[in-house]
Write an enzyme that holds these catalytic residues in place. Structure first.
Site, short mmCIF file in Angstrom:
data_model
loop_
_atom_site.label_atom_id
_atom_site.label_comp_id
_atom_site.label_asym_id
_atom_site.label_seq_id
_atom_site.Cartn_x
_atom_site.Cartn_y
_atom_site.Cartn_z
N SER A 144 -9.11 -6.51 0.69
CA SER A 144 -8.53 -5.42 -0.10
C SER A 144 -7.19 -5.01 0.50
O SER A 144 -7.00 -5.09 1.72
CB SER A 144 -9.47 -4.21 -0.14
OG SER A 144 -8.88 -3.13 -0.84
N ASP A 185 -7.90 12.71 -2.29
CA ASP A 185 -7.51 11.52 -3.06
C ASP A 185 -8.75 10.92 -3.72
O ASP A 185 -8.90 9.70 -3.80
CB ASP A 185 -6.84 10.49 -2.15
CG ASP A 185 -6.15 9.39 -2.95
OD1 ASP A 185 -5.80 9.63 -4.11
OD2 ASP A 185 -5.98 8.28 -2.40
#
Length: 506
Positions: A248, A392
């Site tokens: 990722s 977030d």
């Protein structure tokens, strides 16, 4: 008889024929007129000069009677030995360096004179005596013109300037392929030459920037030498068995999959781990400071002067946040070790396959409803028990694994006492409410109800601008965010069922 033959036989000398001593003569012979005339004639005659153009090569069988030729031969042999030693010193001094220093000017016998030196062939293109080097165009004299009358040629002549510009291309960087423009009698105009020169300088600066960026920062799926060395040290120390590859990438970090090794400081290392390498470049995430400079835990250690130290502080912040979340029982990765800006955590997934993000997970309506209530319960526990705001939170930072929602990426998480803590909480609530409403969860609360439910506040407004204005006023009025817990608090019930409201009065 034999003794007589030995005395009469001349002994060979390496210095040529021996010079015999003159025989003694009487006084009468000296005073004789005939001898005086003979001496006068011999004094007026000069000996012939030996030929200096003879071959001076050393031949062991050659013999000579001239001291001058013999001295020149010895000097030539000495010069060759000196040049051989000089070549050895030159090779030893330069070694394998790409840039070499030439001792050519210190040689006694130059290459074009030393015909027998086959040990080191001389590349004429590396010397100033290249016989095939094209002649550069002659420059105009200081007065600025040549010729007279109609044949006058000034320094501004088009052909002269063109040839001079072609010759100047040799001064470009070595990686610029200029070709053999001089040999073709190529003429470049000032406009073309200036454009080429500007392009070469631009490419050199760009190449230098790219090289420096690759050497000193992590970008995309690449790591800089310092980070690579830290990863190798973890493998050598036995913390990790091997590092498999990138799984990722994000705006703040690159995540690699790894196999766990042995124990580390009496702590069991999971079989599958992830290495979260925080990027040492701030190009993609330049507003990190607003998440950390007002956090009282790191306020005294924050400095904008050194980006690499900020990244280490950022990694340490995520480690502390994960430890606090794990202690509260909220599903999240478990921290194994922190080395500067590399964070080793447990792997959320199975058999090298990472768990999908909530955005990419294919869930039935029941599983989506179950996930919503889990997220709602986790947000409330995160705010009230951990005293943290994710800052977030969205479907991109939540994973779905084994029928459970997991929180990840908490490096930017802050405490509610942060000057912008409630604003970040409202943004998280908006992202969560929007996602589950679009996913078809009818029980999903709107953003205002979700904010009041998580925070325990009683802000009444259906307009987002007014709601945010009240939040900002509350933050200014309560700078330290010291508030009484509201009566509207969820009871700890099953995570898969809707939370129950406690409306009992104190």
């Amino acid at each position: 008889m034999d003794q007589l033959e030995l005395t009469t036989k001349e002994t060979k000398s390496p210095w040529g024929a021996p010079v015999l001593a003159p025989a003694p003569c009487s006084l009468a012979d000296v005073m004789s007129e005939q001898l005086a005339r003979q001496l006068h004639e011999e004094g007026n005659t000069f000996p012939e000069t030996p030929d200096t153009n003879l071959d001076l090569t050393c031949n062991p069988e050659a013999e000579t009677s001239s001291d001058l030729i013999l001295a020149q031969m010895l000097q030539m042999e000495f010069d060759r030995e000196f040049d051989t030693q000089l070549r050895r010193e030159e090779r030893k001094f330069n070694g394998d360096s790409k840039v070499s220093i030439s001792f050519e000017n210190y040689r006694m016998v130059h290459p074009y004179e030393d015909s027998d030196s086959s040990e080191d062939e001389v590349d004429w293109q590396d010397t100033p005596h290249d016989p095939y080097r094209p002649d550069k165009p002659t420059t105009t004299p200081k007065k600025g013109f040549v010729g007279k009358g109609k044949n006058i040629t000034t320094k501004h002549d088009e052909e002269v300037c063109g040839r001079k510009n072609t010759a100047r291309m040799d001064n470009f960087a070595p990686e610029v392929q200029v070709g053999d423009g001089i040999g073709m009698d190529l003429k470049l105009s000032n406009r073309v030459y200036n454009a080429l020169k500007h392009h070469c300088h631009t490419e050199q600066r760009r190449s230098a920037r790219l090289h420096e960026k690759k050497e000193h920062s992590t970008a995309e799926q690449a790591v800089d030498p310092r980070t690579r060395l830290l990863m190798y040290k973890m493998v050598n120390a036995g913390i990790l068995e091997n590092i498999n590859g990138c799984i990722s990438t994000g705006k703040e970090s690159v995540v690699f999959h790894a196999n766990g090794g042995n124990r580390f400081e009496e702590k069991i290392v999971p079989e599958e781990c992830v290495l979260k390498v925080f990027k040492t470049t701030l190009n993609e995430f330049k507003n990190r400071d607003k998440y950390i400079k007002d956090d009282y835990r790191f306020k005294d250690r924050f400095s904008k002067l050194n980006p690499r130290k900020i990244i280490r502080l950022w990694a340490e912040k995520e480690m502390h946040n994960l430890a606090r979340i794990k202690k509260a029982g909220i599903p999240c990765p478990e921290v194994v070790i922190l080395k500067k800006h590399i964070l080793v955590m447990s792997f959320i997934g199975k058999d090298h396959v990472p768990a999908p993000k909530l955005k990419d997970a294919i869930l039935s309506s029941d599983d989506m409803k179950k996930a919503y209530y889990q997220v709602l319960n986790m947000m409330q526990r995160l705010y009230q028990d951990c005293k943290l705001v994710h800052a977030d939170l969205s479907e991109y930072n939540m994973l779905w694994h084994d029928g459970q929602v997991w929180f990840i990426d908490v490096s930017q998480s802050i405490e509610p006492t942060h000057p912008h803590g409630l604003e970040f909480l409202f943004r998280d609530c908006r992202n969560v409410a929007t996602f589950f409403q679009k996913a078809g969860v009818t029980e999903a609360l709107n953003v205002f109800e979700l904010f009041n439910t998580v925070s325990g506040l009683q802000i009444t407004s259906d307009n987002e601008a007014d709601f945010l204005a009240q939040i900002e006023a509350l933050e200014k009025r309560n700078e330290d965010h010291v508030q009484k817990p509201s009566k509207k608090i969820f009871m700890d019930t099953s995570e898969d069922s809707p939370p129950q409201l406690n409306t009992d009065d104190d």
